[in-house]
Motif scaffolding. Structure first.
Motif, PDB file in Angstrom:
ATOM      1  N   ARG A 114      -0.370  10.961 -13.786  1.00 38.15           N
ATOM      2  CA  ARG A 114       0.283   9.794 -13.178  1.00 38.15           C
ATOM      3  C   ARG A 114      -0.549   9.433 -11.739  1.00 38.15           C
ATOM      4  NH1 ARG A 114       2.158   5.560 -11.931  1.00 38.15           N
ATOM      5  NH2 ARG A 114       3.950   5.171 -10.596  1.00 38.15           N
ATOM      6  N   ALA A 115      -1.201  10.416 -11.212  1.00 43.92           N
ATOM      7  CA  ALA A 115      -1.870  10.280  -9.874  1.00 43.92           C
ATOM      8  C   ALA A 115      -3.073   9.447 -10.149  1.00 43.92           C
ATOM      9  CB  ALA A 115      -2.130  11.528  -9.272  1.00 43.92           C
ATOM     10  N   ALA A 116      -3.911   9.770 -11.201  1.00 47.36           N
ATOM     11  CA  ALA A 116      -4.923   9.050 -11.768  1.00 47.36           C
ATOM     12  C   ALA A 116      -4.559   7.615 -11.992  1.00 47.36           C
ATOM     13  CB  ALA A 116      -5.563   9.654 -12.810  1.00 47.36           C
ATOM     14  N   GLN A 117      -3.469   7.521 -12.762  1.00 46.91           N
ATOM     15  CA  GLN A 117      -3.042   5.958 -12.801  1.00 46.91           C
ATOM     16  C   GLN A 117      -2.776   5.356 -11.855  1.00 46.91           C
ATOM     17  OE1 GLN A 117       0.357   5.678 -15.763  1.00 46.91           O
ATOM     18  NE2 GLN A 117       0.266   3.569 -15.854  1.00 46.91           N
ATOM     19  N   ILE A 118      -2.060   6.129 -10.846  1.00 47.36           N
ATOM     20  CA  ILE A 118      -1.840   5.071  -9.526  1.00 47.36           C
ATOM     21  C   ILE A 118      -3.077   4.821  -8.944  1.00 47.36           C
ATOM     22  CG2 ILE A 118      -0.846   5.585  -7.339  1.00 47.36           C
ATOM     23  CD1 ILE A 118       1.351   7.432  -8.561  1.00 47.36           C
ATOM     24  N   VAL A 155      -6.329   0.361  -7.157  1.00 46.14           N
ATOM     25  CA  VAL A 155      -7.640   0.466  -6.329  1.00 46.14           C
ATOM     26  C   VAL A 155      -7.702  -0.502  -5.254  1.00 46.14           C
ATOM     27  CG1 VAL A 155      -9.174  -0.599  -7.859  1.00 46.14           C
ATOM     28  CG2 VAL A 155      -9.933   1.120  -6.571  1.00 46.14           C
ATOM     29  N   ASP A 156      -7.151  -1.941  -5.729  1.00 44.46           N
ATOM     30  CA  ASP A 156      -7.417  -2.969  -4.494  1.00 44.46           C
ATOM     31  C   ASP A 156      -6.455  -2.698  -3.238  1.00 44.46           C
ATOM     32  OD1 ASP A 156      -4.989  -3.217  -6.372  1.00 44.46           O
ATOM     33  OD2 ASP A 156      -4.490  -4.939  -5.327  1.00 44.46           O
ATOM     34  N   SER A 203     -13.904  -0.705   1.840  1.00 44.07           N
ATOM     35  CA  SER A 203     -14.592  -1.386   0.899  1.00 44.07           C
ATOM     36  C   SER A 203     -15.363  -0.405  -0.043  1.00 44.07           C
ATOM     37  CB  SER A 203     -15.887  -2.277   1.335  1.00 44.07           C
ATOM     38  OG  SER A 203     -16.796  -1.401   2.118  1.00 44.07           O
ATOM     39  N   THR A 204     -15.093   0.871   0.016  1.00 43.50           N
ATOM     40  CA  THR A 204     -15.429   1.722  -0.929  1.00 43.50           C
ATOM     41  C   THR A 204     -14.332   2.560  -1.498  1.00 43.50           C
ATOM     42  OG1 THR A 204     -15.889   3.461   0.656  1.00 43.50           O
ATOM     43  CG2 THR A 204     -17.846   2.217   0.229  1.00 43.50           C
ATOM     44  N   ILE A 205     -14.720   3.313  -2.749  1.00 44.11           N
ATOM     45  CA  ILE A 205     -13.675   4.206  -3.365  1.00 44.11           C
ATOM     46  C   ILE A 205     -13.824   5.690  -2.817  1.00 44.11           C
ATOM     47  CG2 ILE A 205     -12.526   5.086  -5.571  1.00 44.11           C
ATOM     48  CD1 ILE A 205     -13.534   2.313  -6.760  1.00 44.11           C
ATOM     49  N   GLU A 206     -12.723   6.215  -2.263  1.00 41.24           N
ATOM     50  CA  GLU A 206     -12.784   7.491  -1.680  1.00 41.24           C
ATOM     51  C   GLU A 206     -13.119   8.421  -2.814  1.00 41.24           C
ATOM     52  OE1 GLU A 206     -12.887  11.045  -0.136  1.00 41.24           O
ATOM     53  OE2 GLU A 206     -12.462   9.423   0.969  1.00 41.24           O
ATOM     54  N   PRO A 207     -14.403   9.189  -2.866  1.00 42.00           N
ATOM     55  CA  PRO A 207     -15.053  10.277  -3.872  1.00 42.00           C
ATOM     56  C   PRO A 207     -13.923  11.199  -4.478  1.00 42.00           C
ATOM     57  CG  PRO A 207     -16.614   9.974  -2.153  1.00 42.00           C
ATOM     58  CD  PRO A 207     -15.365   9.249  -1.626  1.00 42.00           C
ATOM     59  N   LEU A 208     -12.967  11.644  -3.505  1.00 50.67           N
ATOM     60  CA  LEU A 208     -11.844  12.515  -4.127  1.00 50.67           C
ATOM     61  C   LEU A 208     -11.181  11.754  -4.971  1.00 50.67           C
ATOM     62  CD1 LEU A 208     -10.684  13.904  -0.512  1.00 50.67           C
ATOM     63  CD2 LEU A 208     -11.975  15.225  -2.459  1.00 50.67           C
ATOM     64  N   GLN A 246       0.989  -1.229  -0.001  1.00 45.91           N
ATOM     65  CA  GLN A 246       0.096  -0.051   0.062  1.00 45.91           C
ATOM     66  C   GLN A 246       0.784   1.162   0.033  1.00 45.91           C
ATOM     67  OE1 GLN A 246      -2.360  -1.289   3.405  1.00 45.91           O
ATOM     68  NE2 GLN A 246      -4.254  -0.686   2.111  1.00 45.91           N
ATOM     69  N   LEU A 247       2.029   1.195   1.097  1.00 48.83           N
ATOM     70  CA  LEU A 247       2.581   2.277   0.971  1.00 48.83           C
ATOM     71  C   LEU A 247       3.706   2.638  -0.441  1.00 48.83           C
ATOM     72  CD1 LEU A 247       3.917   2.000   4.592  1.00 48.83           C
ATOM     73  CD2 LEU A 247       2.643   4.170   3.474  1.00 48.83           C
ATOM     74  N   ARG A 248       4.211   1.275  -0.903  1.00 50.03           N
ATOM     75  CA  ARG A 248       4.972   1.312  -1.995  1.00 50.03           C
ATOM     76  C   ARG A 248       4.506   1.595  -3.477  1.00 50.03           C
ATOM     77  NH1 ARG A 248       6.970  -3.314  -0.940  1.00 50.03           N
ATOM     78  NH2 ARG A 248       5.432  -4.311  -2.245  1.00 50.03           N
ATOM     79  N   GLU A 249       3.350   1.336  -3.505  1.00 45.49           N
ATOM     80  CA  GLU A 249       2.647   1.263  -4.809  1.00 45.49           C
ATOM     81  C   GLU A 249       1.336   2.088  -4.905  1.00 45.49           C
ATOM     82  OE1 GLU A 249       1.620  -2.737  -6.081  1.00 45.49           O
ATOM     83  OE2 GLU A 249       3.594  -3.617  -5.234  1.00 45.49           O
TER      84      GLU A 249
END
Length: 182
Positions: free
Chosen positions: A100-104, A109-110, A115-120, A35-38
């Protein structure tokens, strides 16, 4: 002979549960490291760099060095020097960082907590994709086009908070959280 088998069973169960606990802890540590690295680390670097670059652009190209002055100059003169600078910063600095941020975010996302995706994060991705259209329009000479999906400014705070939380979890699992306070 009566109690020997009971001691052996107890030893086996202890070994089994202890091994299981060790493996689960290893898996938690590896997940947090990923989570931290990727995800949180690279995302924090991108959104922080975007914020710094945007602030530098505003300070350098706003008539009064304020965000409101910058936006006013953009809307009043879409072909003026502030707008020209904005388009350069967008195409060369801000959009690449945002891409790059959007690609990350989409590729990892996993690795999100919960269990939800942050709206930001969803707003960031939408902003990036909408800006692709705007950049295309600019390349065709339409300088009055601007995205209606704003950049989620609160994303920096969100990612900073999540990164710090992950670092704390990592330190707790590694047993270094109390040592770092000494």
């Amino acid at each position: 002979m009566g109690g020997g088998w009971l001691a052996a069973l107890g030893g086996y169960l202890f070994t089994y549960w202890n091994s299981k606990a060790v493996e689960e802890r290893k898996a938690r540590i590896e997940r947090i490291n990923r989570q931290l690295r990727e995800f949180y680390g690279p995302l924090l670097a991108c959104v922080t760099a975007t914020k710094s670059a945007y602030n530098a652009m505003v300070k350098q190209h706003s008539p009064d060095a304020t965000r409101s002055g910058f936006q006013k100059a953009l809307s009043q003169d879409p072909e003026g020097p502030t707008a020209v600078a904005f388009r350069q910063w967008m195409s060369k600095v801000l959009q690449p960082l945002n891409e790059r941020a959007a690609q990350i975010a989409t590729d990892n996302v996993d690795l999100l907590e919960g269990s939800t995706i942050e709206p930001l994060l969803l707003q960031l991705v939408a902003h990036v994709y909408a800006n692709r259209v705007i950049l295309e329009r600019w390349s065709q000479g339409d300088f009055k086009s601007f995205s209606v999906i704003s950049y989620p400014n609160a994303i920096v705070s969100f990612v900073q908070k999540e990164f710090a939380l992950m670092k704390k979890k990592q330190a707790d699992l590694l047993g270094t959280s109390t040592m770092s306070r000494l």
